[in-house]
Design an enzyme around this catalytic site. Structure first.
Site, PDB file in Angstrom:
ATOM      1  N   ASP A   7       0.867  -1.181   0.000  1.00 22.68           N
ATOM      2  CA  ASP A   7       0.000   0.000   0.000  1.00 22.68           C
ATOM      3  C   ASP A   7       0.896   1.220   0.000  1.00 22.68           C
ATOM      4  O   ASP A   7       2.075   1.140   0.374  1.00 22.68           O
ATOM      5  CB  ASP A   7      -0.918  -0.004   1.226  1.00 22.68           C
ATOM      6  CG  ASP A   7      -2.046   1.014   1.146  1.00 22.68           C
ATOM      7  OD1 ASP A   7      -2.177   1.691   0.109  1.00 22.68           O
ATOM      8  OD2 ASP A   7      -2.802   1.133   2.131  1.00 22.68           O
ATOM      9  N   SER A   8       0.335   2.354  -0.380  1.00 23.50           N
ATOM     10  CA  SER A   8       1.143   3.573  -0.369  1.00 23.50           C
ATOM     11  C   SER A   8       1.408   4.064   1.048  1.00 23.50           C
ATOM     12  O   SER A   8       2.437   4.668   1.323  1.00 23.50           O
ATOM     13  CB  SER A   8       0.454   4.676  -1.177  1.00 23.50           C
ATOM     14  OG  SER A   8      -0.793   5.026  -0.591  1.00 23.50           O
ATOM     15  N   CYS A  70      -5.526  -2.202  -0.571  1.00 19.32           N
ATOM     16  CA  CYS A  70      -5.662  -0.829  -1.050  1.00 19.32           C
ATOM     17  C   CYS A  70      -6.599  -0.869  -2.241  1.00 19.32           C
ATOM     18  O   CYS A  70      -6.374  -1.634  -3.183  1.00 19.32           O
ATOM     19  CB  CYS A  70      -4.290  -0.279  -1.457  1.00 19.32           C
ATOM     20  SG  CYS A  70      -4.353   1.287  -2.365  1.00 19.32           S
ATOM     21  N   THR A  72      -7.184   1.448  -4.544  1.00 22.81           N
ATOM     22  CA  THR A  72      -6.555   1.965  -5.755  1.00 22.81           C
ATOM     23  C   THR A  72      -5.663   0.907  -6.387  1.00 22.81           C
ATOM     24  O   THR A  72      -5.721   0.654  -7.594  1.00 22.81           O
ATOM     25  CB  THR A  72      -5.734   3.223  -5.443  1.00 22.81           C
ATOM     26  OG1 THR A  72      -6.609   4.252  -4.976  1.00 22.81           O
ATOM     27  CG2 THR A  72      -4.991   3.718  -6.667  1.00 22.81           C
ATOM     28  N   CYS A 177     -12.183   3.077   2.125  1.00 21.92           N
ATOM     29  CA  CYS A 177     -10.734   3.288   2.069  1.00 21.92           C
ATOM     30  C   CYS A 177     -10.124   2.456   3.181  1.00 21.92           C
ATOM     31  O   CYS A 177     -10.622   2.468   4.316  1.00 21.92           O
ATOM     32  CB  CYS A 177     -10.385   4.764   2.235  1.00 21.92           C
ATOM     33  SG  CYS A 177      -8.612   5.104   2.440  1.00 21.92           S
ATOM     34  N   HIS A 179      -7.651   2.840   4.946  1.00 20.76           N
ATOM     35  CA  HIS A 179      -7.150   3.590   6.096  1.00 20.76           C
ATOM     36  C   HIS A 179      -8.213   3.732   7.196  1.00 20.76           C
ATOM     37  O   HIS A 179      -7.877   3.796   8.385  1.00 20.76           O
ATOM     38  CB  HIS A 179      -6.746   5.011   5.678  1.00 20.76           C
ATOM     39  CG  HIS A 179      -5.462   5.119   4.928  1.00 20.76           C
ATOM     40  ND1 HIS A 179      -5.273   4.556   3.686  1.00 20.76           N
ATOM     41  CD2 HIS A 179      -4.297   5.761   5.223  1.00 20.76           C
ATOM     42  CE1 HIS A 179      -4.057   4.840   3.257  1.00 20.76           C
ATOM     43  NE2 HIS A 179      -3.439   5.553   4.168  1.00 20.76           N
TER      44      HIS A 179
END
Length: 254
Positions: A7-8, A70, A72, A177, A179
């Site tokens: 993940d970023s 994630c 995205t 999301c 997060h």
């Protein structure tokens, strides 16, 4: 066995912590990309290159299973990662829990980043899995970035703003999301009593365990957590220590 999560930012923590609870002996490799974060607004070819590059590093480091916790990364690069690593390495993606939410609630809000809320991807998921429920998107401006920073005042402000823009008749909120489960208690406190929350972290972790078992290989490890940041040996950022999942995985405050 080594399981890699890509993940970023800190969106990989909820799934990683569930894996730690389900299989505490399995070694985890966490690949974050602070140099490239956030991925959401970036062009698709750029994201694909970044995620596939991380997957390549993971396999070189001995990963036998790869998880993309994630949205995205999953929608943009999942097929490319599978093509890169081949059929011998299971790759598990993430999809927002719209289907179970719509099956259990008449009115649903999908909390997600602004980019995801405006995306054709989310619109398609709602069309496919929304059923007879009324499903609306709520863009949570700045929430994921605030979580990555461990900025508690900014997190609270973004949650309050998002809750104020959520329809009053909502019965369920999908955390769209990865997060957002990190601040689930704050989200619950901001919503009316009785609103149910749906997220995919536990389901993704459970699917990862199933894929591990299907390999039929020894899974016993030492329970280590190794971190790479944009391809370099690193550690979880100090902001991760603001969250239970981060502390479970060894994050230390600055």
């Amino acid at each position: 066995m080594i399981v890699a999560l890509i993940d970023s930012g800190l969106g990989l923590l909820p799934t990683a912590s569930w894996l730690r609870k389900l299989r505490p002996d399995v070694d985890l490799l966490l690949l974050l990309d602070p140099d490239g974060a956030p991925w959401g607004p970036k062009p698709e070819p750029w994201v694909i290159e970044r995620v596939v590059g991380a997957a390549r590093q993971a396999v070189e480091a001995g990963a036998e299973v790869i998880v993309l916790p994630c949205n995205t990364a999953s929608v943009t690069a999942l097929d490319h990662v599978r093509a890169q690593v081949g059929p011998s390495v299971p790759v598990i993606g993430t999809v927002p829990a719209i289907k179970p939410a719509a099956a259990q609630c008449n009115s649903v809000a999908v909390w997600a980043t602004a980019a995801t809320t405006a995306s054709r991807y989310q619109a398609d998921l709602i069309a496919r899995f929304g059923g007879d429920a009324k499903v609306v998107g709520v863009a949570c401006h700045g929430l994921a970035d605030a979580i990555d920073r461990g900025d508690i005042p900014a997190i609270r402000a973004s949650i309050a703003d998002s809750a104020a823009r959520t329809p009053a008749d909502v019965e369920g909120v999908v955390l769209g999301c990865t997060h957002y489960p990190l601040v689930v208690d704050a989200i619950v406190a901001a919503l009316p009593d009785g609103v149910r929350l749906f997220d995919s972290a536990q389901a993704v972790a459970a699917q990862t365990v199933r894929k591990m078992d299907e390999l039929g290989r020894p899974t016993t490890g030492t329970g280590t957590v190794t971190v790479r940041t944009s391809g370099r040996p690193g550690e979880l950022p100090s902001g991760a220590a603001a969250f239970e999942s981060g502390r479970l995985l060894g994050a230390l405050p600055a």
